[in-house]
Scaffold this motif. Structure first.
Motif, PDB file in Angstrom:
ATOM      1  N   HIS A  67       0.829  -1.204   0.000  1.00 49.81           N
ATOM      2  CA  HIS A  67       0.000   0.000   0.000  1.00 49.81           C
ATOM      3  C   HIS A  67       0.865   1.256   0.000  1.00 49.81           C
ATOM      4  O   HIS A  67       0.475   2.295  -0.530  1.00 49.81           O
ATOM      5  N   PHE A  71      -1.482   2.936  -3.324  1.00 49.53           N
ATOM      6  CA  PHE A  71      -2.634   3.789  -3.035  1.00 49.53           C
ATOM      7  C   PHE A  71      -2.564   4.547  -1.711  1.00 49.53           C
ATOM      8  O   PHE A  71      -3.445   5.343  -1.412  1.00 49.53           O
ATOM      9  N   ASP A  72      -1.531   4.294  -0.918  1.00 53.54           N
ATOM     10  CA  ASP A  72      -1.423   4.979   0.377  1.00 53.54           C
ATOM     11  C   ASP A  72       0.035   5.323   0.676  1.00 53.54           C
ATOM     12  O   ASP A  72       0.592   4.894   1.685  1.00 53.54           O
ATOM     13  N   ILE A 113     -11.644   4.777  -2.443  1.00 52.37           N
ATOM     14  CA  ILE A 113     -10.376   4.223  -1.978  1.00 52.37           C
ATOM     15  C   ILE A 113     -10.516   3.900  -0.502  1.00 52.37           C
ATOM     16  O   ILE A 113     -10.853   4.778   0.306  1.00 52.37           O
ATOM     17  N   ILE A 114     -10.286   2.659  -0.145  1.00 50.07           N
ATOM     18  CA  ILE A 114     -10.345   2.252   1.267  1.00 50.07           C
ATOM     19  C   ILE A 114      -8.915   2.009   1.729  1.00 50.07           C
ATOM     20  O   ILE A 114      -8.234   1.116   1.228  1.00 50.07           O
ATOM     21  N   ARG A 115      -8.469   2.808   2.686  1.00 52.99           N
ATOM     22  CA  ARG A 115      -7.093   2.735   3.174  1.00 52.99           C
ATOM     23  C   ARG A 115      -6.985   2.099   4.550  1.00 52.99           C
ATOM     24  O   ARG A 115      -5.931   2.203   5.194  1.00 52.99           O
ATOM     25  N   SER A 116      -8.016   1.419   4.984  1.00 56.73           N
ATOM     26  CA  SER A 116      -8.023   0.918   6.366  1.00 56.73           C
ATOM     27  C   SER A 116      -8.507  -0.523   6.469  1.00 56.73           C
ATOM     28  O   SER A 116      -9.102  -0.916   7.463  1.00 56.73           O
ATOM     29  N   SER A 366      -4.756  -1.311   1.482  1.00 57.10           N
ATOM     30  CA  SER A 366      -5.716  -0.539   0.691  1.00 57.10           C
ATOM     31  C   SER A 366      -6.354  -1.385  -0.406  1.00 57.10           C
ATOM     32  O   SER A 366      -5.715  -2.281  -0.968  1.00 57.10           O
ATOM     33  N   LEU A 368      -9.578  -0.794  -3.792  1.00 57.30           N
ATOM     34  CA  LEU A 368     -10.359   0.176  -4.551  1.00 57.30           C
ATOM     35  C   LEU A 368     -11.705  -0.414  -4.952  1.00 57.30           C
ATOM     36  O   LEU A 368     -11.814  -1.606  -5.236  1.00 57.30           O
ATOM     37  N   VAL A 379     -12.154   8.860   0.071  1.00 55.64           N
ATOM     38  CA  VAL A 379     -11.262   7.943   0.761  1.00 55.64           C
ATOM     39  C   VAL A 379     -11.938   7.528   2.048  1.00 55.64           C
ATOM     40  O   VAL A 379     -12.401   8.378   2.824  1.00 55.64           O
ATOM     41  N   SER A 383      -4.650   4.943   7.414  1.00 51.17           N
ATOM     42  CA  SER A 383      -3.591   4.314   8.193  1.00 51.17           C
ATOM     43  C   SER A 383      -2.791   5.404   8.891  1.00 51.17           C
ATOM     44  O   SER A 383      -2.937   6.592   8.583  1.00 51.17           O
ATOM     45  N   GLY A 387       1.903   4.000   7.889  1.00 50.52           N
ATOM     46  CA  GLY A 387       1.182   2.933   7.205  1.00 50.52           C
ATOM     47  C   GLY A 387       1.252   1.609   7.926  1.00 50.52           C
ATOM     48  O   GLY A 387       1.097   0.542   7.314  1.00 50.52           O
TER      49      GLY A 387
END
Length: 438
Positions: A67, A71-72, A113-116, A366, A368, A379, A383, A387
């Motif tokens: 990630h 994307f992160d 976008i999911i970062r968690s 992450s 999508l 988003v 994180s 990260g």
């Protein structure tokens, strides 16, 4: 993938034989193969949820995508966390992607976008099962098959076939995940059709069409004459004959029928190796033709060493393939009816190791989403500065599974009665991700 870049678990899998379940091309088992699948799918259960996604396309990046380098990114972290890749601004204020994702960066208004995303399964097999099935594998299974169905099998079971094509297709069909996933407790007829078996949707090349027609007529006659035939001749046999003789099923796999301009949109260029664009374009063709759930499975993301040269080659292919898919669906007025997901089993460690790679890291990573009328241009979750951990709004594999099923029009908490009389919910209690739903 060069062996030196990946962990040993990639090469220590049980040898699970796969079923070539569409053997209808030779007509050797016409009464019990494809027609039987058609009958089984015709009995699929209805759903009380209005579907927003008539089709689902999952871009499955097997091995654990970093990630930090996609994307992160963490541009202000120390060098041993930040890595070698620069970052670029997306269309969302304050949201950066790696420099090798310029096309997706320009279309974040069409992405969620999911970062968690987070879980605790750090083995490839168990992490993959958890993500593609939406259930944590039982401890007793170790790294063997969990006994649970893939989400694609659930969709195929609940919604059935459409337009004479399998409900669930996995291409290319020989990816790492396919070795230990399947239909689980659901009927074998909803196991993924492997893209490498597309020739079984054609007449056997050793049999002429005249000979094929003779075999059809002979079996049709025998079935009509016998009152004790186990599988009587019916409309499902006729549908199977049509699928095979017309070649319409196999034609959906032929991405080369697309224009050069469309191929280039997916990153299919003369002299460029790799299949990501070809497989993703095939997925769009299959989805458009009627397949309800398509998985594009690609290996090569298990980068324990030499990660940055590898990512510089592979990340742009994802950028081309996913951006091309979303744009293509949009122009064909199919995006609102198609859910697109880019997903992996986990992320990779914040700190770069002594072999210039990153190791397994399920604590935070992450994924999508696009299409199916979801809320895009956002988003979800975050994180921490390195990260390393989820700082805001943790998202579980169960929530992801519940979201996919819900958007496909399936109650994720539906109870299926297994053969041993045990009721089991498709997803245990978790709710769809509310931030995605309109």
């Amino acid at each position: 993938m060069p062996a030196k870049t990946a962990c040993s678990s990639y090469f220590q899998l049980p040898n699970i034989s796969r079923r070539g379940f569409l053997q209808a091309g030779a007509l050797g088992g016409l009464g019990i193969s494809l027609p039987g699948i058609l009958r089984s799918e015709a009995l699929a259960m209805g759903s009380s949820i209005a579907p927003k996604a008539k089709s689902v396309i999952l871009l499955w990046l097997q091995g654990g995508v970093s990630h930090h380098d996609t994307f992160d990114p963490k541009p202000y972290a120390p060098a041993n966390i930040r890595g070698e890749l620069s970052t670029i601004q997306t269309t969302l204020p304050g949201v950066n992607f790696t420099e090798h994702l310029p096309k997706l960066a320009r279309m974040t208004d069409q992405l969620a976008i999911i970062r968690s995303v987070t879980h605790t399964e750090s083995a490839h097999q168990r992490g993959s099962m958890y993500m593609v099935e939406g259930r944590r594998p039982p401890k007793a299974t170790g790294v063997n098959a969990s006994g649970y169905p893939e989400l694609g099998s659930i969709v195929a079971h609940e919604l059935g076939m459409r337009s004479g094509l399998p409900g669930f297709v996995s291409i290319p069909g020989n990816d790492f995940t396919s070795r230990f996933t399947g239909s689980g407790y659901l009927p074998p007829s909803v196991e993924a059709f492997r893209g490498t078996e597309s020739n079984s949707l054609k007449p056997d090349q050793r049999v002429t069409m005249d000979r094929f027609a003779e075999r059809v007529e002979l079996q049709r006659s025998l079935c009509h004459q016998s009152a004790t035939t186990a599988a009587p001749w019916d409309t499902f046999n006729e549908q199977a004959i049509e699928i095979i003789s017309t070649g319409k099923g196999a034609a959906a796999f032929d991405w080369q029928q697309e224009s050069k301009a469309t191929q280039e949109r997916y990153g299919i260029l003369p002299g460029r190796s790799g299949q990501m664009g070809q497989l993703t374009l095939t997925a769009r063709r299959l989805s458009e033709a009627g397949v309800r759930y398509v998985t594009v499975g690609r290996n090569s993301w298990d980068h324990h060493s030499n990660i940055f040269p590898l990512l510089k080659d592979r990340v742009p292919r994802v950028d081309d393939a996913m951006s091309g898919l979303v744009q293509d669906l949009q122009e064909r007025n199919l995006l609102d009816d198609t859910l697109v997901i880019c997903m992996t089993e986990y992320g990779r460690t914040p700190k770069i190791n002594s072999q210039a790679g990153r190791d397994h890291w399920p604590n935070a990573f992450s994924i999508l989403f696009a299409g199916a009328g979801i809320k895009t241009g956002q988003v979800i979750g975050a994180s921490d500065k390195d990260g390393a951990a989820v700082q805001d709004r943790p998202v579980s594999p169960e929530e992801i599974a519940a979201t996919i099923l819900h958007l496909a029009g399936i109650n994720p908490h539906h109870e299926y009665m297994t053969q041993d009389g045990r009721p089991i919910m498709y997803v245990d209690y978790a709710q769809p991700i509310a931030e995605l739903l309109t």
